[in-house]
Write a protein that holds these residues in place. Structure first.
Motif, PDB file in Angstrom:
ATOM      1  N   UNK A  13     -64.429  72.751 -62.236  1.00 55.66           N
ATOM      2  CA  UNK A  13     -63.632  72.586 -63.452  1.00 55.66           C
ATOM      3  C   UNK A  13     -64.454  73.179 -64.580  1.00 55.66           C
ATOM      4  N   UNK A  14     -63.912  74.156 -65.264  1.00 57.91           N
ATOM      5  CA  UNK A  14     -64.673  74.890 -66.270  1.00 57.91           C
ATOM      6  C   UNK A  14     -64.029  74.721 -67.635  1.00 57.91           C
ATOM      7  N   UNK A  15     -64.884  74.564 -68.638  1.00 63.27           N
ATOM      8  CA  UNK A  15     -64.387  74.305 -69.991  1.00 63.27           C
ATOM      9  C   UNK A  15     -64.793  75.410 -70.945  1.00 63.27           C
ATOM     10  N   UNK A  16     -63.998  75.591 -71.972  1.00 65.32           N
ATOM     11  CA  UNK A  16     -64.346  76.537 -73.016  1.00 65.32           C
ATOM     12  C   UNK A  16     -63.603  76.145 -74.266  1.00 65.32           C
ATOM     13  N   UNK A  17     -63.929  76.830 -75.371  1.00 62.04           N
ATOM     14  CA  UNK A  17     -63.264  76.518 -76.644  1.00 62.04           C
ATOM     15  C   UNK A  17     -62.912  77.794 -77.367  1.00 62.04           C
ATOM     16  N   UNK A  18     -61.968  77.717 -78.252  1.00 66.72           N
ATOM     17  CA  UNK A  18     -61.573  78.883 -79.042  1.00 66.72           C
ATOM     18  C   UNK A  18     -62.752  79.379 -79.859  1.00 66.72           C
ATOM     19  N   UNK A  19     -62.964  80.683 -79.888  1.00 68.38           N
ATOM     20  CA  UNK A  19     -64.165  81.231 -80.522  1.00 68.38           C
ATOM     21  C   UNK A  19     -63.889  82.194 -81.657  1.00 68.38           C
ATOM     22  N   UNK A  20     -62.737  82.087 -82.302  1.00 68.06           N
ATOM     23  CA  UNK A  20     -62.492  82.918 -83.475  1.00 68.06           C
ATOM     24  C   UNK A  20     -61.734  82.056 -84.448  1.00 68.06           C
ATOM     25  N   UNK A  21     -62.229  81.984 -85.669  1.00 66.09           N
ATOM     26  CA  UNK A  21     -61.657  81.065 -86.650  1.00 66.09           C
ATOM     27  C   UNK A  21     -60.170  81.371 -86.843  1.00 66.09           C
ATOM     28  N   UNK A  22     -59.373  80.326 -86.703  1.00 61.43           N
ATOM     29  CA  UNK A  22     -57.927  80.544 -86.704  1.00 61.43           C
ATOM     30  C   UNK A  22     -57.176  79.476 -87.486  1.00 61.43           C
ATOM     31  N   UNK A  23     -57.868  78.763 -88.369  1.00 60.42           N
ATOM     32  CA  UNK A  23     -57.142  77.772 -89.149  1.00 60.42           C
ATOM     33  C   UNK A  23     -57.805  76.410 -89.059  1.00 60.42           C
ATOM     34  N   UNK A  24     -57.084  75.385 -89.481  1.00 58.50           N
ATOM     35  CA  UNK A  24     -57.696  74.048 -89.562  1.00 58.50           C
ATOM     36  C   UNK A  24     -58.120  73.504 -88.216  1.00 58.50           C
ATOM     37  N   UNK A  25     -57.307  73.722 -87.186  1.00 59.40           N
ATOM     38  CA  UNK A  25     -57.628  73.115 -85.894  1.00 59.40           C
ATOM     39  C   UNK A  25     -58.293  74.078 -84.933  1.00 59.40           C
ATOM     40  N   UNK A  26     -59.058  75.011 -85.470  1.00 57.55           N
ATOM     41  CA  UNK A  26     -59.763  75.992 -84.648  1.00 57.55           C
ATOM     42  C   UNK A  26     -60.703  75.303 -83.670  1.00 57.55           C
ATOM     43  N   UNK A  27     -61.287  74.191 -84.074  1.00 61.55           N
ATOM     44  CA  UNK A  27     -62.233  73.506 -83.197  1.00 61.55           C
ATOM     45  C   UNK A  27     -61.574  72.591 -82.189  1.00 61.55           C
ATOM     46  N   UNK A  28     -60.246  72.529 -82.202  1.00 62.57           N
ATOM     47  CA  UNK A  28     -59.539  71.569 -81.369  1.00 62.57           C
ATOM     48  C   UNK A  28     -58.533  72.242 -80.446  1.00 62.57           C
ATOM     49  N   UNK A  29     -58.873  73.414 -79.950  1.00 62.51           N
ATOM     50  CA  UNK A  29     -58.016  74.051 -78.960  1.00 62.51           C
ATOM     51  C   UNK A  29     -58.859  74.478 -77.767  1.00 62.51           C
ATOM     52  N   UNK A  30     -59.143  73.511 -76.885  1.00 59.90           N
ATOM     53  CA  UNK A  30     -60.017  73.838 -75.761  1.00 59.90           C
ATOM     54  C   UNK A  30     -59.266  74.506 -74.609  1.00 59.90           C
TER      55      UNK A  30
END
Lengths: 109, 253
Positions: B214-231
């Motif tokens: 099971x592999x995880x990652x996160x969005x890596x380009x600033x895209x708005x308020x919830x950029x840090x919350x789209x795994x």
């Protein structure tokens, strides 16, 4: 407190457990699933990281096929190739534009 | 280097790269290890030279200045040795770079679309099976972990999604990444992958997953308020199990 059954959680055992017997139509579906392949690479777009042109090209090749042969079933292969690499928001948008008559690519009327 | 990772997600006190799951990442890791050793040797050597020069030749320790002004031989040596080291380093570096651009015939295409603020995935290969007309679609929102009952603990904070993308191992995959609104970037560190998702562009990368996990990652380009919350969560299954999973999905539809 009884010990939990560790053996049941071992991934190796879960993933190599033999699968039950399948019915004939299930087996047929499984064979179909195993035989599917995706759109092959196109040498005209092989080196590019941006495959948007490849997707556009495949979609228009299907339209060229429709325009020349007017045979929907025969051109199904080409449509599948296009849909496999084009995101559905793009292909749906182009389908709608074709229905409305504002599609910028090959015209099939 | 001791590294402890669990489930190919970021681990507590992790100091090094995550465990590799694809050929690219294995190459990067091996190259990085060899490079790190060489760099440590060079840094220690230069540090020792600097210390030696300062400590033993400071005016307090050394009253007599040297009459030694220049030396052609020394200059040749200290130019050519670093050049040689760089040439030696460039060989595995270029090998890895060109290996990452290897052309392979893919068997499955995964289309990834970035939205504000979630990822959606599509697999359209099985449309023609049994007269299906719908692609296999997943829309993955981040799972909010506040208010989960205590029996459902053990999830990774800010990394879990409601649906996980299932992919087969040991198969050449083609990932086509795009965006529906603004720039995003799709990344899984365990695969050594980071692809920008640009609207109007369909970026292609090849992937070959070597093991289940099971592999995880996160969005890596600033895209708005919830950029840090789209795994991003990917589960890789052996090919047989993947076929059975697809078959079950098609039957249910």
């Amino acid at each position: 407190m009884t010990k939990p059954d560790i053996e049941a959680y071992k991934l190796n055992k879960i993933f190599t457990a033999p699968v039950g017997d399948l019915s004939a139509e299930q087996q047929e579906l499984l064979n179909e699933v195993k035989a599917t392949r995706t759109t092959p690479r196109d040498n005209r777009f092989a080196g590019a990281q941006n495959q948007a042109n490849h997707c556009w090209n495949r979609y228009n090749e299907w339209l060229v096929c429709l325009k020349s042969t007017k045979d929907e079933e025969g051109c199904k292969n080409m449509r599948n190739y296009a849909l496999k690499i084009c995101p559905s928001i793009w292909s749906n948008k182009w389908d709608e534009e074709r229905d409305e008559g504002i599609y910028p690519g090959i015209k099939t009327d | 280097m001791i590294f402890i990772t669990q489930c190919d997600s970021p681990a507590l006190w992790q100091t090094y790269l995550p465990d590799p799951a694809s050929i690219t990442m294995e190459g990067i890791l091996i190259f990085n290890k060899h490079l790190l050793f060489l760099l440590t040797v060079i840094v220690l050597f230069v540090g020792w030279l600097l210390f030696y020069t300062i400590y033993y030749f400071i005016e307090y320790n050394n009253k007599f200045s040297s009459k030694f002004v220049h030396s052609k031989e020394l200059e040749i040596v200290w130019t050519s040795i670093p050049a040689l080291i760089l040439l030696i380093l460039s060989t595995p570096s270029f090998t890895l770079l060109y290996a990452m651009d290897e052309i392979s015939e893919p068997e499955l295409t995964l289309k990834i679309l970035g939205h504000q603020w979630f990822w959606s995935y599509e697999i359209s290969e099985f449309n023609s099976c049994q007269k299906q007309d719908q692609s296999l679609k997943y829309v993955c929102y981040m799972m909010v972990l506040d208010g989960l009952p205590t029996t459902k603990q053990g999830y990774f904070r800010l990394l879990e999604t409601n649906k996980r993308v299932i992919l087969p191992t040991n198969t050449h995959l083609r990932l086509l990444v795009s965006a529906a609104d603004v720039l995003h970037s799709w990344t899984i560190p365990s695969f050594g992958l980071k692809v920008d998702a640009c609207p109007g562009r369909l970026n292609q990368v090849n992937l070959f997953i070597k093991r289940i996990g099971v592999f995880f990652g996160q969005c890596s380009e600033i895209c708005g308020v919830n950029h840090g919350f789209m795994p991003i969560v990917i589960v890789s299954l052996p090919t047989t199990q993947f076929h059975h999973y697809i078959m079950t999905k098609l039957e249910l539809n």
